[in-house]
Design a protein around this motif. Structure first.
Motif, PDB file in Angstrom:
ATOM      1  N   ALA A   1       0.807  -1.219   0.000  1.00  0.00           N
ATOM      2  CA  ALA A   1       0.000   0.000   0.000  1.00  0.00           C
ATOM      3  C   ALA A   1       0.841   1.270   0.000  1.00  0.00           C
ATOM      4  O   ALA A   1       0.458   2.278  -0.610  1.00  0.00           O
ATOM      5  CB  ALA A   1      -0.925  -0.003   1.220  1.00  0.00           C
ATOM      6  N   GLY A   2       2.000   1.226   0.659  1.00  0.00           N
ATOM      7  CA  GLY A   2       2.776   2.454   0.805  1.00  0.00           C
ATOM      8  C   GLY A   2       3.950   2.607  -0.122  1.00  0.00           C
ATOM      9  O   GLY A   2       4.417   3.732  -0.358  1.00  0.00           O
TER      10      GLY A   2
ATOM     11  N   TRP B   1       2.345   0.050  -4.877  1.00  0.00           N
ATOM     12  CA  TRP B   1       1.113   0.399  -5.579  1.00  0.00           C
ATOM     13  C   TRP B   1       1.045   1.876  -5.971  1.00  0.00           C
ATOM     14  O   TRP B   1       0.648   2.195  -7.107  1.00  0.00           O
ATOM     15  CB  TRP B   1      -0.094   0.000  -4.731  1.00  0.00           C
ATOM     16  N   PRO B   2       1.404   2.820  -5.112  1.00  0.00           N
ATOM     17  CA  PRO B   2       1.269   4.240  -5.481  1.00  0.00           C
ATOM     18  C   PRO B   2       2.166   4.677  -6.637  1.00  0.00           C
ATOM     19  O   PRO B   2       1.931   5.745  -7.220  1.00  0.00           O
ATOM     20  CB  PRO B   2       1.666   4.969  -4.188  1.00  0.00           C
ATOM     21  N   GLN B   3       3.197   3.898  -6.986  1.00  0.00           N
ATOM     22  CA  GLN B   3       4.121   4.335  -8.027  1.00  0.00           C
ATOM     23  C   GLN B   3       3.461   4.385  -9.407  1.00  0.00           C
ATOM     24  O   GLN B   3       3.854   5.189 -10.250  1.00  0.00           O
ATOM     25  CB  GLN B   3       5.346   3.416  -8.064  1.00  0.00           C
ATOM     26  N   ASP B   4       2.478   3.524  -9.649  1.00  0.00           N
ATOM     27  CA  ASP B   4       1.729   3.548 -10.902  1.00  0.00           C
ATOM     28  C   ASP B   4       0.494   2.683 -10.718  1.00  0.00           C
ATOM     29  O   ASP B   4       0.505   1.484 -11.000  1.00  0.00           O
ATOM     30  CB  ASP B   4       2.584   3.045 -12.066  1.00  0.00           C
ATOM     31  N   GLN B   5      -0.598   3.299 -10.256  1.00  0.00           N
ATOM     32  CA  GLN B   5      -1.779   2.529  -9.888  1.00  0.00           C
ATOM     33  C   GLN B   5      -2.401   1.802 -11.083  1.00  0.00           C
ATOM     34  O   GLN B   5      -2.886   0.678 -10.948  1.00  0.00           O
ATOM     35  CB  GLN B   5      -2.818   3.455  -9.261  1.00  0.00           C
TER      36      GLN B   5
ATOM     37  N   ALA C   1       4.457  10.766 -10.099  1.00  0.00           N
ATOM     38  CA  ALA C   1       4.057   9.852  -9.034  1.00  0.00           C
ATOM     39  C   ALA C   1       5.229   9.671  -8.079  1.00  0.00           C
ATOM     40  O   ALA C   1       6.365  10.044  -8.395  1.00  0.00           O
ATOM     41  CB  ALA C   1       3.643   8.503  -9.625  1.00  0.00           C
TER      42      ALA C   1
ATOM     43  N   GLY D   1       9.099   7.320  -1.835  1.00  0.00           N
ATOM     44  CA  GLY D   1       7.960   8.181  -1.529  1.00  0.00           C
ATOM     45  C   GLY D   1       8.077   9.600  -2.040  1.00  0.00           C
ATOM     46  O   GLY D   1       7.165  10.410  -1.840  1.00  0.00           O
TER      47      GLY D   1
ATOM     48  N   VAL E   1       7.730  12.403  -4.679  1.00  0.00           N
ATOM     49  CA  VAL E   1       6.939  12.613  -5.888  1.00  0.00           C
ATOM     50  C   VAL E   1       7.768  13.385  -6.914  1.00  0.00           C
ATOM     51  O   VAL E   1       8.353  14.418  -6.604  1.00  0.00           O
ATOM     52  CB  VAL E   1       5.641  13.373  -5.580  1.00  0.00           C
TER      53      VAL E   1
END
Length: 463
Positions: free
Chosen positions: A159-160, A163-167, A216, A221, A223
């Motif tokens: 989750a942290g 996944w956030p790097q390219d949903q 992203a 973490g 951006v």
């Protein structure tokens, strides 16, 4: 050793007849044996290079060491237990925890080496004391809980970090893995992770070409606007050479030893014992041989291989259910095919350019893969409970396991002067110690399950 490397040709060397199997000390013709060996390479391949990437280690070195580990395993078990040793998934969560605490790659591999030594000592104890030693200390109720908490402790990493790097790519990759694993038949279904990785990789290349950079977070973490796929290090990597890795995924290096890292990683021994025990029993049921006398050798071989791997900066090993699946499908249990697979893996390990391509895997692709894999690791524990009919109506079973799982999954920490103790290590100690203490407090009650079921069963392919 000469007997281990000697095989008789089964029948005409073409295929086992109806109801027949090719035993470990037999082989098909060498042409067919090489073909079977390549099947074993494909079966282990996806997991063996994905998990080092997730742990921040060099995939080339992992593949090379998996080949050497398999050779060692076959020699130590005298060719009686056909198995392939690939990168262990059980270490991914604890390695993530070590890195979250500021641990270096050297400290990670040092802890891996120590864990291997512990597993080797367990193997020695089992060899001397018999297979029931494991059942007494680690019954299925405990083993299942520890495997479950190790797997589900990984959820925040998905989750942290990934996944956030390219949903979008993560979602597509996840769906591909799920569909292929469930709908595909034969070998393709066993390669769902590899198929998902290739599809996600290609999709990232296409999106970079069509849509350009993405804005992203990266793995740390931060951006920024960047391409999904960074090939800058691939061009500099040679085609042939030692697996030295990259700054982000180091290859050959000396380990360092940190008490905090070791405390986090050593509990994985419980998962390794469950995996190896289950796999040996699965092979025994297929070959119709009593392999209990070789269980200690199998555990010790995996422990030594893991210790050596950590000692040179590599990834830990374990026996692979994927390759057991190949044997079940082909009815060929020849260790000659495993020797072929091991040799091929060693040769692949000496191609640094391949390792650089793998290490460049976009974070979104890893997000889609890990969201499935991490859950599967955790559910291995639940499967151990189900197959061994663990009785959760018994408070002496339910209460300590419940406490240990929440501590492990929630990363609960005990802080004291000069240090802290928490997460997977704390949860494992509470589970094991709590279970045996509660059993002593209820000596008048019968065992929670029949004695003959108190050995971990074969887990599914967690990789």
């Amino acid at each position: 050793m000469t007997r281990t490397l000697r095989w008789t040709v089964h029948g005409d060397g073409r295929a086992p007849g109806p109801g027949e199997v090719v035993r470990p000390d037999e082989r098909m013709s060498w042409g067919r044996t090489v073909g079977l060996g390549m099947q074993h390479v494909l079966a282990m391949f996806g997991a063996t290079f994905v998990f080092p990437v997730l742990m921040g280690l060099d995939p080339n070195l992992a593949i090379l060491l998996s080949g050497l580990a398999t050779m060692l395993f076959l020699l130590m078990t005298r060719g009686r237990v056909p198995s392939y040793l690939g990168t262990s998934a059980s270490f991914v969560g604890v390695v993530a925890a070590v890195r979250a605490d500021g641990g270096t790659s050297a400290e990670v591999t040092g802890a891996i080496a120590v864990t291997g030594v512990v597993l080797a000592l367990v193997g020695l104890a089992v060899h001397l004391g018999g297979a029931r030693v494991i059942s007494a200390i680690l019954p299925p109720a405990v083993t299942g809980a520890v495997v479950l908490l190790i797997g589900f402790n990984l959820a925040p990493v998905v989750a942290g970090t990934y996944w956030p790097q390219d949903q979008g790519v993560a979602l597509v990759t996840m769906l591909v893995v799920m569909v292929v694993a469930v709908a595909a038949r034969g070998m393709l279904g066993r390669l769902a992770v590899l198929v998902g990785l290739v599809v996600g990789y290609v999709l990232s290349v296409v999106l970079d070409a069509v849509l350009g950079p993405i804005t992203a977070p990266d793995a740390s973490g931060v951006v920024s606007t960047h391409l999904r796929l960074d090939f800058s290090k691939v061009a500099d990597a040679p085609w042939v050479g030692l697996p030295l890795g990259t700054p982000d995924a180091p290859g050959l290096h000396l380990p360092a030893f940190s008490a905090s890292a070791i405390l986090l990683v050593v509990p994985v021994v419980v998962a390794l014992i469950a995996e190896n025990t289950g796999h040996v029993k699965a092979v025994a049921s297929m070959t119709r041989e009593d392999l209990d006398p070789y269980l200690g050798r199998a555990l010790a071989a995996d422990g030594i291989a893991t210790a050596v791997a950590g000692g040179v900066g590599g990834s830990p090993t374990t026996t692979y259910a994927e390759n057991i699946g190949v044997m079940a499908a082909t009815r060929v249990y020849s260790t000659a095919a495993y020797w072929v697979a091991a040799v091929v893996a060693v040769l692949i390990g000496f191609c640094p350019k391949f390792g650089a391509v793998v290490a460049a895997t976009p974070g979104g692709v890893l997000g889609g893969i890990t969201v499935v894999l991490y859950g599967m690791i955790g559910l291995l524990g639940a499967r151990i409970w189900v197959e061994n009919r663990v009785d959760f109506s018994r408070p002496e079973v339910l209460v300590p396991l419940a406490a240990g799982i929440v501590i492990g999954v929630g990363d609960v920490t005990m802080r004291f002067a000069g240090g802290q103790f928490g997460g997977i290590a704390f949860g494992t100690v509470v589970t094991i110690a709590g279970y045996h203490l509660m059993r002593r407090l209820t000596p008048d009650r019968p065992d929670p399950m029949p004695a003959e079921t108190q050995e971990p069963q074969d887990p599914p392919a967690e990789r």
